[in-house]
Enzyme design. Sequence first.
Site, PDB file in Angstrom:
ATOM      1  CG  HIS A  52      -1.987  -1.008   1.191  1.00  0.00           C
ATOM      2  ND1 HIS A  52      -3.069  -0.976   2.045  1.00  0.00           N
ATOM      3  CD2 HIS A  52      -2.160  -2.105   0.415  1.00  0.00           C
ATOM      4  CE1 HIS A  52      -3.863  -1.998   1.793  1.00  0.00           C
ATOM      5  NE2 HIS A  52      -3.327  -2.703   0.820  1.00  0.00           N
ATOM      6  CD  GLU A  54      -1.857   4.043   3.339  1.00  0.00           C
ATOM      7  OE1 GLU A  54      -3.039   4.300   3.623  1.00  0.00           O
ATOM      8  OE2 GLU A  54      -1.540   3.226   2.450  1.00  0.00           O
ATOM      9  CB  CYS A  82      -6.597  -0.444   5.319  1.00  0.00           C
ATOM     10  SG  CYS A  82      -4.904  -1.071   5.157  1.00  0.00           S
ATOM     11  CB  CYS A  85      -1.923   1.457   6.227  1.00  0.00           C
ATOM     12  SG  CYS A  85      -1.590   0.667   4.629  1.00  0.00           S
TER      13      CYS A  85
END
Length: 154
Positions: A52, A54, A82, A85
Amino acid sequence: MDDTLFMQVALELARQAASADEVPVGAVVVKGGQIVGRGYNQPIGRHDPTAHAEVMALRDAAQHLGNYRLPGCTLYVTLEPCLMCCGAILHARMARLVFGASDPKTGAAGSVMNVFAETRLNHHTEASGGVMAQECGTLLSNFFVARRQRTVLV
């Protein structure tokens, strides 16, 4: 710090994700007014469910700073993180999280749940959202509209 300026950089990274046909989410890590980490969504291309934006930005910042802990840093991301993360943000000991658009389906910084409000955790990251939310949300919406149109045509 100018939250809008750093969110604009994160938006540019989100556009790079979109051009790679990844969900357009971008992130930057800032320390002392300087960008020390950059990332955008890459789970499809990397065959990595943890890639992701992040996490990619945190990895980049950790390499740049030579430390897996990132105290005094702020993470700017175009979409509310999410749960995975948010956990990475906490483990990195980030001081602040600033996100653009809320995520009513998987957001763990206030939409579905708020990990950062959990008082039993040993580290607390200040989290705030809504910075350039319209622009961030529009980029995501347009991406999914285009994706659905391509799917219908196939």
